[in-house]
Motif scaffolding. Sequence first.
Motif, PDB file in Angstrom:
ATOM      1  N   ARG A   1       6.858   7.223   2.436  1.00  0.00           N
ATOM      2  CA  ARG A   1       7.928   6.227   2.556  1.00  0.00           C
ATOM      3  C   ARG A   1       8.339   6.046   4.014  1.00  0.00           C
ATOM      4  O   ARG A   1       8.522   4.917   4.496  1.00  0.00           O
ATOM      5  N   HIS A   2       8.523   7.152   4.718  1.00  0.00           N
ATOM      6  CA  HIS A   2       8.939   7.046   6.114  1.00  0.00           C
ATOM      7  C   HIS A   2       7.813   6.519   6.991  1.00  0.00           C
ATOM      8  O   HIS A   2       8.062   5.770   7.951  1.00  0.00           O
ATOM      9  N   GLY A   3       6.583   6.886   6.674  1.00  0.00           N
ATOM     10  CA  GLY A   3       5.452   6.335   7.414  1.00  0.00           C
ATOM     11  C   GLY A   3       5.357   4.835   7.247  1.00  0.00           C
ATOM     12  O   GLY A   3       5.075   4.101   8.206  1.00  0.00           O
ATOM     13  N   THR A   4       5.614   4.360   6.021  1.00  0.00           N
ATOM     14  CA  THR A   4       5.624   2.926   5.755  1.00  0.00           C
ATOM     15  C   THR A   4       6.702   2.227   6.577  1.00  0.00           C
ATOM     16  O   THR A   4       6.464   1.177   7.199  1.00  0.00           O
ATOM     17  N   ALA A   5       7.906   2.819   6.592  1.00  0.00           N
ATOM     18  CA  ALA A   5       9.012   2.227   7.350  1.00  0.00           C
ATOM     19  C   ALA A   5       8.672   2.139   8.832  1.00  0.00           C
ATOM     20  O   ALA A   5       8.890   1.097   9.471  1.00  0.00           O
ATOM     21  N   LEU A   6       8.141   3.208   9.385  1.00  0.00           N
ATOM     22  CA  LEU A   6       7.796   3.209  10.816  1.00  0.00           C
ATOM     23  C   LEU A   6       6.700   2.195  11.125  1.00  0.00           C
ATOM     24  O   LEU A   6       6.731   1.535  12.175  1.00  0.00           O
ATOM     25  N   ALA A   7       5.738   2.054  10.219  1.00  0.00           N
ATOM     26  CA  ALA A   7       4.653   1.095  10.431  1.00  0.00           C
ATOM     27  C   ALA A   7       5.183  -0.339  10.419  1.00  0.00           C
ATOM     28  O   ALA A   7       4.803  -1.167  11.260  1.00  0.00           O
ATOM     29  N   VAL A   8       6.081  -0.649   9.467  1.00  0.00           N
ATOM     30  CA  VAL A   8       6.655  -1.998   9.399  1.00  0.00           C
ATOM     31  C   VAL A   8       7.492  -2.292  10.636  1.00  0.00           C
ATOM     32  O   VAL A   8       7.441  -3.398  11.198  1.00  0.00           O
TER      33      VAL A   8
ATOM     34  N   GLY B   1       0.815  -1.209   0.000  1.00  0.00           N
ATOM     35  CA  GLY B   1       0.000   0.000   0.000  1.00  0.00           C
ATOM     36  C   GLY B   1       0.845   1.253   0.000  1.00  0.00           C
ATOM     37  O   GLY B   1       0.529   2.231  -0.704  1.00  0.00           O
ATOM     38  N   GLY B   2       1.920   1.246   0.779  1.00  0.00           N
ATOM     39  CA  GLY B   2       2.811   2.399   0.809  1.00  0.00           C
ATOM     40  C   GLY B   2       3.464   2.657  -0.533  1.00  0.00           C
ATOM     41  O   GLY B   2       3.594   3.811  -0.963  1.00  0.00           O
ATOM     42  N   ASP B   3       3.885   1.579  -1.220  1.00  0.00           N
ATOM     43  CA  ASP B   3       4.495   1.736  -2.543  1.00  0.00           C
ATOM     44  C   ASP B   3       3.514   2.353  -3.534  1.00  0.00           C
ATOM     45  O   ASP B   3       3.869   3.232  -4.319  1.00  0.00           O
ATOM     46  N   LEU B   4       2.275   1.878  -3.502  1.00  0.00           N
ATOM     47  CA  LEU B   4       1.263   2.395  -4.414  1.00  0.00           C
ATOM     48  C   LEU B   4       0.973   3.870  -4.145  1.00  0.00           C
ATOM     49  O   LEU B   4       0.920   4.686  -5.077  1.00  0.00           O
ATOM     50  N   LEU B   5       0.825   4.219  -2.877  1.00  0.00           N
ATOM     51  CA  LEU B   5       0.544   5.609  -2.531  1.00  0.00           C
ATOM     52  C   LEU B   5       1.726   6.520  -2.867  1.00  0.00           C
ATOM     53  O   LEU B   5       1.547   7.621  -3.396  1.00  0.00           O
TER      54      LEU B   5
ATOM     55  N   GLY C   1      13.069  -5.803  -4.988  1.00  0.00           N
ATOM     56  CA  GLY C   1      13.170  -5.675  -6.437  1.00  0.00           C
ATOM     57  C   GLY C   1      11.827  -5.401  -7.080  1.00  0.00           C
ATOM     58  O   GLY C   1      11.690  -4.523  -7.944  1.00  0.00           O
ATOM     59  N   ALA C   2      10.789  -6.131  -6.637  1.00  0.00           N
ATOM     60  CA  ALA C   2       9.450  -5.946  -7.206  1.00  0.00           C
ATOM     61  C   ALA C   2       8.901  -4.558  -6.931  1.00  0.00           C
ATOM     62  O   ALA C   2       8.119  -4.013  -7.723  1.00  0.00           O
ATOM     63  N   SER C   3       9.319  -3.949  -5.824  1.00  0.00           N
ATOM     64  CA  SER C   3       8.824  -2.616  -5.484  1.00  0.00           C
ATOM     65  C   SER C   3       9.305  -1.554  -6.469  1.00  0.00           C
ATOM     66  O   SER C   3       8.799  -0.426  -6.456  1.00  0.00           O
ATOM     67  N   HIS C   4      10.269  -1.907  -7.319  1.00  0.00           N
ATOM     68  CA  HIS C   4      10.806  -0.942  -8.281  1.00  0.00           C
ATOM     69  C   HIS C   4      10.198  -1.082  -9.678  1.00  0.00           C
ATOM     70  O   HIS C   4      10.644  -0.418 -10.609  1.00  0.00           O
TER      71      HIS C   4
END
Length: 242
Positions: free
Chosen positions: A42-49, A25-29, A160-163
């Motif tokens: 990106r940073h919100g995604t990192a903190l959530a994970v 979801g973070g990648d899509l947003l 890799g897939a995230s790119h």
Amino acid sequence: MVEETAAGPPLHWAALAAAGAVVAGGDLLAHRATGPARPAIRHGTALAVLAIARSAGVPADGLGLGRADLGRGARTGALAGACAWAVIAAATAIPATRRFLADERARPGDEPGRLAADLARITLLAVPAEELTYRAGLLGLLLPGRSAAGPLAWSSLIFGASHIMPTLATMHHSALHPHLAGRRTRVAAFVAGNVLVTGLAGAAFGWLRLRSGSVLAPVLAHVAINDGALIAGRIAHGLAAR
């Protein structure tokens, strides 16, 4: 949901599923966002994970965030970064490889301070979020008590897939774009190649994290590669203009 394995302690499938959903979801947003919203996502995604991993019982040192390993992480990352810079410098010095570094995003612009701003963005915003997400959070969730090979492979595959989307969105800036335009097979091969290279880089970053015990090592190496590539691209454009 927790599963006992013969190789180690319980594997928290619910936490992994939640982390995977957050990353996707973070990648899509982030892909659809512009301006300051993108690094914020990106940073919100990192903190959530990281929060998911901690709630699943992964300790700070299991995420590469332990204080005791910071020194070794700094030394390992600095050495890896220096090696990366040496390779990039060699590629810049050789005309046959220099032209592949001439990405349009590295072209000098009229805005004063653009290079410094781009380097700051990479160093402070882009790279730390990726490393905290993939080499700290995801790898930390996959690792406990198990052989490193599987967790390293899975986290690198996801990295890799995230790119895929960023590659499709920015390939028109690539020095290879004139050879790709309107050719679907070549575009598919270009995207697949970029995903493969990115996944292998992710595996190398993961190895640095495991080798040093600290996520600081892949952060420094990743920053060195991205910053070095940007500077090399600027040099390549400057030499071509002459």
